[in-house]
Design a protein around this motif. Structure first.
Motif, short mmCIF file in Angstrom:
data_model
loop_
_atom_site.label_atom_id
_atom_site.label_comp_id
_atom_site.label_asym_id
_atom_site.label_seq_id
_atom_site.Cartn_x
_atom_site.Cartn_y
_atom_site.Cartn_z
N SER A 32 0.81 -1.21 0.00
CA SER A 32 0.00 0.00 0.00
C SER A 32 0.86 1.28 0.00
N ASP A 33 2.16 1.15 0.21
CA ASP A 33 2.99 2.37 0.31
C ASP A 33 3.76 2.66 -0.97
N TYR A 34 3.20 2.21 -2.10
CA TYR A 34 3.85 2.50 -3.37
C TYR A 34 3.69 3.98 -3.73
N GLU A 49 4.23 11.36 -8.02
CA GLU A 49 5.53 11.25 -7.32
C GLU A 49 6.56 10.57 -8.23
N TYR A 50 6.11 9.56 -8.94
CA TYR A 50 6.99 8.82 -9.83
C TYR A 50 7.54 9.72 -10.93
N PHE A 51 6.66 10.43 -11.63
CA PHE A 51 7.12 11.22 -12.78
C PHE A 51 7.90 12.46 -12.33
N MET A 52 7.46 13.11 -11.24
CA MET A 52 8.25 14.25 -10.76
C MET A 52 9.57 13.74 -10.19
N GLY A 53 9.54 12.56 -9.59
CA GLY A 53 10.77 11.96 -9.09
C GLY A 53 11.77 11.69 -10.20
N ASP A 83 -1.61 7.64 -21.17
CA ASP A 83 -1.77 6.41 -20.39
C ASP A 83 -0.55 6.11 -19.51
N ASN A 84 0.08 7.20 -19.04
CA ASN A 84 1.13 7.12 -18.01
C ASN A 84 2.36 6.32 -18.40
N ILE A 131 2.16 19.60 -5.96
CA ILE A 131 2.21 19.81 -4.51
C ILE A 131 3.03 18.68 -3.90
N PRO A 132 4.23 18.99 -3.38
CA PRO A 132 5.07 17.92 -2.81
C PRO A 132 4.34 17.20 -1.69
N THR A 133 4.51 15.89 -1.66
CA THR A 133 3.81 15.10 -0.65
C THR A 133 4.64 14.95 0.62
N GLY A 134 5.93 15.29 0.52
CA GLY A 134 6.80 15.13 1.68
C GLY A 134 7.39 13.75 1.81
#
Ligand SMILES: Nc1nc(=O)n([C@H]2C[C@H](O)[C@@H](COP(=O)(O)O)O2)cc1CO
Ligand SMILES: [Zn+2]
Length: 159
Positions: free
Chosen positions: A5-7, A12-16, A40-41, A149-152
């Motif tokens: 569940s913590d994927y 986050e993936y693309f900005m990462g 489609d990501n 918006i950064p999630t932290g």
């Protein structure tokens, strides 16, 4: 057993990926990364700010202030690099994740290449004429502008 569940999220993936690409930049002052993603990501292309192909990082200027020779003459911005790095056909309908809001020149390339959404993180040059013009063009052309918006969340990568 339930799935993990913590994927990380798509955003986050693309900005990462854009943040990681920025780490390749040799610019001593500002490192920028961009990641172009299909509807489609699927990641289509990646770029960071750097000298053109064949123009040595060691020979061209990295300074900002020298009137007759400074990095602004030479550097290809991350967004343009990501667009030009794509060799697969059309970017129509795609979105671009970028760590710094695109300038007016990149906005033109974004619009003309058919990218329909800009997801940006930082906007440190928001008061400059370039970024004001960029936003005007993007809005007028109907390109969606979304602030990331950064999630932290911290993602550790050992290399
Ligand atoms: N969106 C952007 N993408 C970029 O790749 N850049 C690049 C150009 C320079 O290499 C650097 C900005 O340098 P400086 O003016 O902060 O020392 O970032 C700059 C912007 C700003 O609009
Ligand atoms: Zn630019």
């Amino acid at each position: 057993m339930p799935k993990r569940s913590d994927y990380i999220t798509w955003d986050e993936y693309f900005m990462g990926v854009a943040i990681l690409a920025a780490q390749r930049s040799k610019d001593p002052n500002t490192q920028v990364g961009a990641c172009i993603v299909s509807q489609d990501n699927k990641i289509l292309s990646i770029g960071y700010n750097g000298m053109p192909l064949g123009c040595s990082d060691d020979e061209f200027a990295w300074g900002r202030d020298v009137e007759h020779d400074n990095k602004y003459f030479y550097i290809v911005h991350s967004e343009l690099n990501a667009i030009l790095n794509y060799r697969g056909g059309s970017l129509e309908g795609s979105k671009i994740y970028v760590t710094l809001f695109p300038c007016n020149e990149c906005a033109k390339a974004i619009i003309q290449s058919g990218i329909r959404e800009v997801i940006y993180w930082q906007d440190k040059y928001k008061d400059t004429p370039e970024v004001i013009a960029s936003k005007r063009m993007l809005r007028t052309a109907g390109v969606q502008i979304t602030e990331y918006i950064p999630t932290g969340r911290t993602v550790n990568i050992s290399v």
